[in-house]
Design a protein around this motif. Structure first.
Motif, PDB file in Angstrom:
ATOM      1  N   SER A  37       4.760   0.883  -1.953  1.00 51.87           N
ATOM      2  CA  SER A  37       5.893   0.079  -3.330  1.00 51.87           C
ATOM      3  C   SER A  37       5.874  -0.677  -2.653  1.00 51.87           C
ATOM      4  CB  SER A  37       6.632   1.993  -2.818  1.00 51.87           C
ATOM      5  OG  SER A  37       7.784   0.555  -3.021  1.00 51.87           O
ATOM      6  N   GLY A  38       5.799  -1.949  -3.137  1.00 49.51           N
ATOM      7  CA  GLY A  38       6.649  -3.311  -2.796  1.00 49.51           C
ATOM      8  C   GLY A  38       7.272  -3.192  -2.550  1.00 49.51           C
ATOM      9  N   ILE A  39       8.035  -4.145  -1.276  1.00 52.19           N
ATOM     10  CA  ILE A  39       9.399  -4.685  -0.780  1.00 52.19           C
ATOM     11  C   ILE A  39       9.723  -5.808  -2.033  1.00 52.19           C
ATOM     12  CG2 ILE A  39      10.891  -4.873   0.879  1.00 52.19           C
ATOM     13  CD1 ILE A  39       9.648  -2.045   1.091  1.00 52.19           C
ATOM     14  N   CYS A  40      10.828  -5.035  -2.793  1.00 52.96           N
ATOM     15  CA  CYS A  40      11.573  -6.904  -3.549  1.00 52.96           C
ATOM     16  C   CYS A  40      12.515  -6.397  -3.135  1.00 52.96           C
ATOM     17  CB  CYS A  40      11.140  -5.578  -5.366  1.00 52.96           C
ATOM     18  SG  CYS A  40      11.525  -7.091  -6.237  1.00 52.96           S
ATOM     19  N   HIS A  41      13.139  -7.909  -3.535  1.00 56.05           N
ATOM     20  CA  HIS A  41      14.525  -8.584  -3.078  1.00 56.05           C
ATOM     21  C   HIS A  41      15.619  -7.924  -4.816  1.00 56.05           C
ATOM     22  CE1 HIS A  41      16.993 -11.878  -1.396  1.00 56.05           C
ATOM     23  NE2 HIS A  41      17.683 -10.620  -1.487  1.00 56.05           N
ATOM     24  N   ILE A 366       5.216  -0.628   1.071  1.00 60.58           N
ATOM     25  CA  ILE A 366       5.155   0.002   2.287  1.00 60.58           C
ATOM     26  C   ILE A 366       4.361   1.280   2.092  1.00 60.58           C
ATOM     27  CG2 ILE A 366       6.439   2.483   2.396  1.00 60.58           C
ATOM     28  CD1 ILE A 366       9.189   1.699   1.897  1.00 60.58           C
ATOM     29  N   ARG A 367       3.142   1.454   2.909  1.00 61.24           N
ATOM     30  CA  ARG A 367       1.797   2.893   2.772  1.00 61.24           C
ATOM     31  C   ARG A 367       2.641   4.045   3.397  1.00 61.24           C
ATOM     32  NH1 ARG A 367      -2.987   0.504   3.528  1.00 61.24           N
ATOM     33  NH2 ARG A 367      -3.781   2.352   2.972  1.00 61.24           N
ATOM     34  N   ALA A 371      -2.250   8.247   2.296  1.00 59.73           N
ATOM     35  CA  ALA A 371      -2.966   7.544   1.703  1.00 59.73           C
ATOM     36  C   ALA A 371      -3.882   6.666   3.107  1.00 59.73           C
ATOM     37  CB  ALA A 371      -2.316   6.358   1.129  1.00 59.73           C
ATOM     38  N   ASP A 372      -3.710   7.685   4.241  1.00 61.40           N
ATOM     39  CA  ASP A 372      -4.781   6.731   5.415  1.00 61.40           C
ATOM     40  C   ASP A 372      -5.597   7.848   5.960  1.00 61.40           C
ATOM     41  OD1 ASP A 372      -3.138   4.443   5.675  1.00 61.40           O
ATOM     42  OD2 ASP A 372      -1.598   4.833   6.789  1.00 61.40           O
TER      43      ASP A 372
END
Length: 377
Positions: A37-41, A366-367, A371-372
């Motif tokens: 998930s991206g960290i967006c303002h 965020i990973r 997923a790893d």
């Protein structure tokens, strides 16, 4: 089922990472295991109260993952499919969808109300409190249940820890340049603010064939980064007046298109003053919901025939444009890897937002741990 999620209980509070309960999907919904998930303002605007959302809520709207389960009425995706979230669902039948403006779908009214479309919650904490879902997707959780209208199937060869960026930042930025701003080959373009959205406006202007692309920001590191994404000139407004800079560079004419991705009344006014006769200024930054006015002389719109317009999700149609943006990445026309400054674990989400607000990142991601461990992300 149980899932770890970042919960926001009150305005201006830290994210509380904890285990919560997640219900099964209804007939029209999908259970997704998030990869990233991206960290967006945009999420932070609702945490601070600049924009209104019903708390408590699990934020996050720029996500990608793998479908685990689908409701009986869902036919366009199946378990195992790779999907990118659309933070603006589209019903396909309202006035806006049938007019081709799916980013303005009436279902958008549900994105900050909290419950799912049917008025019930899928997430609950251990006290039984229903936890709202930001944009109906809540990607700050390892697992999430979302409307079928909120997932877009993508080809499995795309790395989801980068493909998540096209859920919001990339489509909004590139789409704003091409669709809402209408950049054409040979245009001179100015971008106010080159963070996660503005940097993608720069990329979009480059894809559209702009001649000059001026990046404007008070962060010198971001200005240097903008050159990697297509900026031909940079200006720091604490040193040089950006309107004067644009006017001088264009021999007194002004730029053809300007874009405001900072969300202050002053920069919106500067974006309007930067454009030439007949030019277009496009606002994509979110100001406070109760912002009363902006410093613009109305005579400019009449005597110079300027246009001021807004941009929601870049004017994109998510089902068409999310795959289209990924194809641009595939062909090397846009860069997703370079956008990601740092990756974080979910428990580091507060650090991730501290870094964003401090101007250290273009995009944090965020990973999720699974997923790893053998998943082809």
């Amino acid at each position: 089922m149980r899932t770890r999620a970042a919960v926001t209980y009150g305005l201006n509070t830290k994210f509380d990472v904890k285990e919560v309960e997640l219900d099964d999907p209804s007939a029209t919904e999908v259970l997704v295991h998030l990869v990233a998930s991206g960290i967006c303002h945009s999420d932070m605007h609702h945490v601070t109260g600049d924009q209104i959302a019903q708390l408590p809520m699990i934020f996050g709207h720029e996500g990608a993952g793998v479908v685990e389960k689908v409701g009986s009425a869902v036919s366009h995706v199946k378990p195992g499919d790779h999907v990118v979230m659309s933070y603006l669902p589209s019903c396909g039948t309202c006035r806006w969808c049938t007019d081709g403006q799916t980013n303005l779908c009436d279902l958008g009214a549900y994105t900050v109300q909290g419950p799912q479309i049917d008025g019930t919650h899928r997430f609950h904490d251990d006290e039984g409190t229903g936890l709202g879902q930001f944009c109906l997707v809540s990607t700050f959780s390892e697992w999430t249940v979302v409307p079928g209208q909120s997932v877009v199937k993508v080809e499995p060869h795309y790395r989801l820890e980068r493909a998540c960026l096209v859920a919001c930042g990339v489509t909004t930025g590139v789409g704003t340049a091409i669709y809402r701003g209408g950049v054409r080959p040979g245009d001179d373009v100015m971008v106010y603010g080159v963070g996660g959205i503005g940097m993608n406006i720069v990329q979009g202007a480059k894809v559209a064939g702009a001649k000059r692309i001026i990046a404007c920001d008070i962060n010198d590191w971001k200005l240097e980064q903008s050159k990697l994404f297509g900026a031909t000139h940079t200006v720091n407004p604490t040193v040089t007046d950006p309107v004067e800079f644009a006017t001088e560079l264009t021999w007194g004419v002004g730029v053809d298109r300007s874009f405001e991705a900072i969300a202050t009344p002053e920069t919106i006014g500067a974006a309007v003053r930067s454009v030439r006769k007949g030019g277009v200024a496009t606002v994509v930054g979110l100001t406070r919901h109760d912002q009363p006015d902006i410093p613009i002389n109305p005579s400019e719109f009449v005597l110079w025939q300027k246009t001021l317009t807004g941009s929601l999700n870049g004017g994109c149609n998510p089902r068409n444009d999310i795959p289209a943006m990924l194809r641009l990445w595939d062909s090397g026309q846009i860069d997703l890897d370079g956008l990601v400054t740092k990756e974080y674990r979910l428990e580091e989400i507060n650090e991730a937002y501290d870094d964003l607000l401090a101007g250290k990142n273009l995009r944090g991601v965020i990973r999720y741990e699974w997923a790893d461990n053998g998943v082809d992300a």
